[in-house]
Design an enzyme around this catalytic site. Sequence first.
Site, PDB file in Angstrom:
ATOM      1  N   ASP A 480      -6.762   0.033  -7.501  1.00  0.00           N
ATOM      2  CA  ASP A 480      -6.103  -1.237  -7.835  1.00  0.00           C
ATOM      3  C   ASP A 480      -6.834  -2.445  -7.271  1.00  0.00           C
ATOM      4  O   ASP A 480      -6.738  -3.543  -7.827  1.00  0.00           O
ATOM      5  CB  ASP A 480      -4.610  -1.256  -7.460  1.00  0.00           C
TER       6      ASP A 480
HETATM    7  C1  LAN Z   1      -3.159   0.865   2.375  1.00  0.00           C
HETATM    8  C2  LAN Z   1      -3.455  -0.551   2.165  1.00  0.00           C
HETATM    9  C3  LAN Z   1      -3.727  -0.940   0.755  1.00  0.00           C
HETATM   10  C4  LAN Z   1      -2.992  -0.088  -0.242  1.00  0.00           C
HETATM   11  C5  LAN Z   1      -2.908  -0.695  -1.665  1.00  0.00           C
HETATM   12  C6  LAN Z   1      -4.258  -1.119  -2.208  1.00  0.00           C
HETATM   13  C7  LAN Z   1      -2.034  -1.939  -1.611  1.00  0.00           C
HETATM   14  C8  LAN Z   1      -2.237   0.310  -2.563  1.00  0.00           C
HETATM   15  O1  LAN Z   1      -1.996  -0.235  -3.819  1.00  0.00           O
HETATM   16  C9  LAN Z   1      -2.966   1.626  -2.570  1.00  0.00           C
HETATM   17  C10 LAN Z   1      -2.956   2.235  -1.167  1.00  0.00           C
HETATM   18  C11 LAN Z   1      -3.563   1.323  -0.095  1.00  0.00           C
HETATM   19  C12 LAN Z   1      -5.053   1.423  -0.219  1.00  0.00           C
HETATM   20  C13 LAN Z   1      -3.206   1.768   1.311  1.00  0.00           C
HETATM   21  C14 LAN Z   1      -2.993   3.195   1.592  1.00  0.00           C
HETATM   22  C15 LAN Z   1      -2.458   3.563   2.978  1.00  0.00           C
HETATM   23  C16 LAN Z   1      -3.047   2.696   4.063  1.00  0.00           C
HETATM   24  C17 LAN Z   1      -4.539   2.854   4.059  1.00  0.00           C
HETATM   25  C18 LAN Z   1      -2.653   1.252   3.722  1.00  0.00           C
HETATM   26  C19 LAN Z   1      -1.165   1.025   3.642  1.00  0.00           C
HETATM   27  C20 LAN Z   1      -3.124   0.515   4.953  1.00  0.00           C
HETATM   28  C21 LAN Z   1      -2.831   1.497   6.115  1.00  0.00           C
HETATM   29  C22 LAN Z   1      -2.526   2.870   5.494  1.00  0.00           C
HETATM   30  C23 LAN Z   1      -3.126   4.015   6.349  1.00  0.00           C
HETATM   31  C24 LAN Z   1      -2.777   5.338   5.758  1.00  0.00           C
HETATM   32  C25 LAN Z   1      -2.636   3.888   7.792  1.00  0.00           C
HETATM   33  C26 LAN Z   1      -2.989   5.034   8.669  1.00  0.00           C
HETATM   34  C27 LAN Z   1      -1.902   6.026   8.714  1.00  0.00           C
HETATM   35  C28 LAN Z   1      -1.969   7.269   8.243  1.00  0.00           C
HETATM   36  C29 LAN Z   1      -0.716   8.009   8.017  1.00  0.00           C
HETATM   37  C30 LAN Z   1      -3.248   7.952   7.973  1.00  0.00           C
END
Ligand code: LAN
Length: 752
Positions: A480
């Site tokens: 995205d």
């Molecule tokens: C994010 C941040 C961005 C987010 C979007 C692009 C908004 C979404 O549309 C797709 C998924 C994604 C990339 C995403 C996935 C999970 C993340 C990376 C996070 C929310 C930021 C932090 C999170 C990550 C998993 C935190 C670490 C914790 C774990 C359980 C591994």
Amino acid sequence: MTKESWNYWRLLSVHGRQTWHFEYFDNAQKIEATDTQYWESDKGRKVLSEMMNDFVFDKSVNANSADLVYRKQAINKKLKTLSAAEMPDFKGHSSFIEKVAQQTFKAIHYYQSLIAEDGHMPGDYGGPLFLLPGMVIIAHVTDYALPLPHQALIKQYMKNMQNTDGGWGMHIEGESGMYGTCLQYISLRLLGEDANETYMQKASKWILDNGGATMIPSWGKFYLSTLGVYEWDGCNSLFPEIWITPTWLPIHPSRYWCHARMVYLPMAYCYGHKIVGPKTALIEAIRKEIYTEAYDKIDWKKARNSCSPKDLYRKASPVLKIMNFVTNSYEKFYSKKLRKKALDFILSYIDGEDEQTNYIDIGPVNQVINSLSVWHGHGKDSIQYKKHIDRWFDYLWVAEDGMKMQGYNGSQLWDTAFTANAFMESDLYKQFIPSLQQLYHYIDKSQIRTSIPRDRAFFRHEDFGGWPFSTVEHGWPITDCTGDGVKASIKLNQIFEQENCIDTIQVSKERLIDAVKLLLSFQSADGGWASYEVRRAPEWIEVLNPSEVYGEIMVDYSFVECTSSTIQALHSFTKKYADTYPVEIKNAIAGGIDFIKSIQKEDGSWYGNWGVCFTYASWFAHEALACVDEYYDNSSTVKKACDFLVSKQQNDGGWGESYRSCVDVKYVQHEQSQIINTGWALLALMISKYPHQEVIEKGIQLLLSRQEASGDFPQEGISGVFNKSCMITYTAYRNVFPIWALQRYLKTYKSI
Ligand code: LAN
């Protein structure tokens, strides 16, 4: 109100890399943050303690800080007061339209002043409370001292985030659990806090009242084991050998969601080597403070599966229990040769991830655990470890509640692309061309233009042509984010053509084709798009999810949000370049739309995976359906979806969802309407040509009524989420979505 010592902290942004610098002058002499001698002197201590006072934050009013440190500095520097003469003339329209236009203008005028020198839109990306302790603990294990001003502000942040019952949640709004509480308590102790402080005693009481630290969930057990306040024997095996099993195995980690894969990788390394930090007097003391029985008496094998009911989101499945039994048994007689082979492979994989991401790593969890692994594998003086430490600062953020660790190395590209799209929604954009040029500059520089060498790709999908969530140096492309990069670039190109700023245009057709090719290659078999990769595993793999606290971390599923953004990008591309891949794009969009329809809930809604919650997902679904000309009047899917949203409108005209919607997977009203939810719902209704204007107008009124004199909007509840249970802050949303909705209102109704 700005507090004096907020100004000691300055954000530096270079190609999106955000680092906070401490700038303190004693009699015109600059004192470095690393000048330990100064900060340990009486004078230095006094400055730090006064600074901590300036960062006292009352969580009981609202747990969400408003990002005031950055914002105040940026607006002081750049926000010009608007004179009446500078306000565009909206005469000739109804007085309501005039009001909307004026307030929207003011909102954009304010918000553009926050754009950083490198063109990106900075903002606080905090929220989770289990990240910073990882850094503090690993700093301790590897004997690295964070600069004292940083330590002071970290301490203050943790203190600020304590709940009234003495504990901490997994995220800022969450109820207390063993995970958040043990991790903050221990971190505070490592940062020098006295166990006898009243708030620390309240915390240790919470821990003991709830069964002690053996009840901490498995990720907590991991950190505590590395620190030496828990035994590795109290952890279920992290089975390093799984990494050298054949890739065709259905449970091979290459099939897991990349975040789970990249976290369990260094965890397996640390487990395999049973890394433990030095056993100091402080460690001995902590061992005495967090358990209900003497440390030597603890039954570690029993502790492996204990988890406080306050933290438990997913119970261990029977299959996981069997797996644990097998792998734990294997620990008793594992082959040394195989173990070495597995750990060597893991270390080379960690090195690969470090090199591909310039040591930023995919996220905050693996960044610090990789730091520990390379410290162990390559040594404290190694260049790898030093490069890791250097990147820790990319994850830290300063706001009026102290210094926090963000969920990523920032949300730069994401917020920048959204901002550009919001600004461009109505022709008010004409007043803001220089800002659009700045935003464009960042989007242009953030497209990934290199490819990872395929022989060292370690299961990664192609990245060339994609856009990341944060910075190009981070480099993991996301579906995205790529979609938003494409969408924003096409629209910006069009505007610059119209406005005769042809020189600004950088993202060429060829570069857009690279992105589109990547997007097409990302489509999953179910027709949808996942987050970072093509969906690689069936749902049953979730039975292996070893974390008790997060839902659905094992599979990169197709998501309505990612699918919609991709559809929108492909749609704008094909409208502009109709001759390029017309059939492929048409089929891809059709598959995506089918997928979105297939996951619509009975009541007409969609569940939001990355934002709070049904309003977020619905907005995405409506945008995608509009791309194929499905609207309220001609589509039963859209009609049902609009009716759902309207049924949730609150009496004051706004929409508001509690974060519990995400956790409970059912719509939970927030006690107060929220501007961000209102923005999403309004955007959805307007794109779907919802016919009852008065419903929309009530929502718009609500947005207008919440706007502050500066043009800013208030920071309300938390608006982002991941893995169902953990919330995350998107500061930019409080401006982006009201602006976007107001702009769409102007676009839709101005001529009436
Ligand atoms: C994010 C941040 C961005 C987010 C979007 C692009 C908004 C979404 O549309 C797709 C998924 C994604 C990339 C995403 C996935 C999970 C993340 C990376 C996070 C929310 C930021 C932090 C999170 C990550 C998993 C935190 C670490 C914790 C774990 C359980 C591994």
